[in-house]
Design an enzyme around this catalytic site. Structure first.
Site, PDB file in Angstrom:
ATOM      1  N   HIS A  40       0.860  -1.192   0.000  1.00 52.87           N
ATOM      2  CA  HIS A  40       0.000   0.000   0.000  1.00 52.87           C
ATOM      3  C   HIS A  40       0.886   1.228   0.000  1.00 52.87           C
ATOM      4  CE1 HIS A  40      -3.845   2.021   1.864  1.00 52.87           C
ATOM      5  NE2 HIS A  40      -3.173   2.868   1.083  1.00 52.87           N
ATOM      6  N   GLU A 223     -11.220   3.315   6.003  1.00 52.13           N
ATOM      7  CA  GLU A 223     -10.220   4.284   6.501  1.00 52.13           C
ATOM      8  C   GLU A 223     -10.994   5.356   7.284  1.00 52.13           C
ATOM      9  OE1 GLU A 223      -8.214   6.489   3.419  1.00 52.13           O
ATOM     10  OE2 GLU A 223      -6.581   7.144   4.749  1.00 52.13           O
ATOM     11  N   ASP A 302       1.527   7.079   2.002  1.00 51.62           N
ATOM     12  CA  ASP A 302       2.097   8.256   1.321  1.00 51.62           C
ATOM     13  C   ASP A 302       3.294   8.743   2.130  1.00 51.62           C
ATOM     14  OD1 ASP A 302      -0.141   8.818  -0.772  1.00 51.62           O
ATOM     15  OD2 ASP A 302      -1.207   8.559   1.124  1.00 51.62           O
TER      16      ASP A 302
END
Ligand code: ADE
Ligand code: ZN
Length: 362
Positions: A40, A223, A302
């Site tokens: 991910h 999420e 990220d």
């Protein structure tokens, strides 16, 4: 760890380091040496400010910040949307094939010393094509770097094309059409961007068509969105993995199902902290997931925006949650098992993990 169904409501399950067995310490070096797959990672989310300035300069694009420090100082988020606004702005400097190559190569170089042997990388084609960058430009840049990354660094990879869920399904279908000539270079489709208000069912046709064309499927769910979104991703999009999945823990029935069907969850601790999905890493649900027998994996999401690559996520989770060496080994094994790498490689990496795990302690 047990694969038995939960015996108690998940809300009562232990979530604090002090509630768990005394940890056999897993050093940073032990974690680094374990072969790991990252499942991910948004490649546009690995765009470090230094590279952003370099590429902006060579492309003649203005960045609304004076310095690398000013960019980093802007990375204070209150939720997913506040991050996405800056994330889409950041990717706006990527124009040429070389830019996508440099971005991808920088990520692979950064993680090669951290024991990442395989990476399954998301990209957001619509974030580029809507700015006039050709699909093929994006794909060529990323794929050339993935090829060189395997040759030079030994990291194998798969590419996952995400649909932006804040856009409509017709846009996703057009993007799928653009991807069809490149089916051999894209392993799967995913679903990302603003979750709440954009349920998986909105993309049922796009995912059905993608699966018919041979793409695998994953989706971000749970999420910020409710457990029902996780169920829709499984039942309507027929995904092989759930990205995040935190809020699945609110439904006992869903937890039992995820455990029974061995559905991998690609969990991102530092992302969850930065986006206020959890207020304190000590409250992170990773231990409850492991205790419930879920196939959790640790990932960075990220990393340039959230302050850590995959190894940093392991270390932060270990420190906050008191993860034992056994937990760390389980997480590393899960990452390999849940990956789409070749079966032979997976066997070798798992054997490598077991060999390191059985070394005598100093
Ligand atoms: N795109 C990039 N990072 C994301 C995240 N954490 N959730 C949803 N979409 C994303
Ligand atoms: Zn993500």
């Amino acid at each position: 760890m047990t694969a038995e169904p939960l015996e108690q409501e998940t809300s009562e399950a232990s979530s604090h380091a002090q509630d768990r067995e005394p940890a056999v310490n897993a050093s940073d070096d032990f974690i680094r040496r374990l072969p790991k797959a990252e499942l991910h990672i948004h490649i546009e989310g690995s765009f470090e400010p230094e590279l952003m300035f370099e590429i902006a300069r060579r492309n003649g694009v203005r960045i609304p910040y004076d310095s690398v420090e000013a960019v980093r100082a802007a990375y204070e988020f209150e939720d997913l949307q506040s991050f996405l606004d800056i994330y889409y702005q950041g990717m706006g400097v990527l124009l040429e094939e070389r830019d996508f190559y440099d971005l991808t190569m920088a990520y692979l170089r950064r993680v090669s010393g951290d024991g990442v042997v395989h990476a399954e990388i998301f990209f957001d084609p619509q974030g580029h094509t809507e700015r006039g960058v050709a699909f093929e430009t994006v794909l060529n840049g990323i794929c050339n770097a993935l090829r060189d990354g395997e040759r030079q660094l030994g990291i194998t990879s798969r590419l996952i094309m995400c649909f932006l869920r804040h856009l409509d399904e017709d846009d996703a279908l057009r993007t799928l059409d653009q991807a069809m000539p490149f089916r051999d270079r894209i392993a799967g489709v995913g679903l990302d961007s603003s979750e709440v208000g954009h349920p998986p069912r909105k993309f049922q046709r796009a995912f059905a068509r993608a699966r018919e064309a041979g793409f695998r499927a994953v989706a971000h769910a749970g999420e910020e969105g409710p457990p029902a979104y996780v169920e829709e991703a499984l039942d309507l999009l027929r995904v092989a993995r759930i990205d995040h999945g935190n809020r699945a823990l609110e439904s006992m029935a869903l937890v039992r199902r995820l455990a029974a069907e061995r559905i991998p969850l690609t969990v991102c601790p530092l992302s969850n902290l930065k986006l206020c999905v959890v207020t304190d890493l000590r409250e992170h649900p990773l231990t409850r997931m492991l205790d419930a027998g879920l196939m959790a994996t640790v990932n960075s999401d990220d990393p340039a925006y959230f302050g850590g690559y995959v190894l940093d996520n392991f270390v932060a989770a270990r420190d906050a949650l008191g993860l034992s060496a056994e937990d760390i080994v389980t997480l590393a094994r899960n990452s390999i098992t849940a990956s789409w790498a070749d079966a032979g490689r997976k066997e070798r990496w798992l054997a490598g993990i077991d060999a390191i795990a059985s070394e005598p302690a100093d």
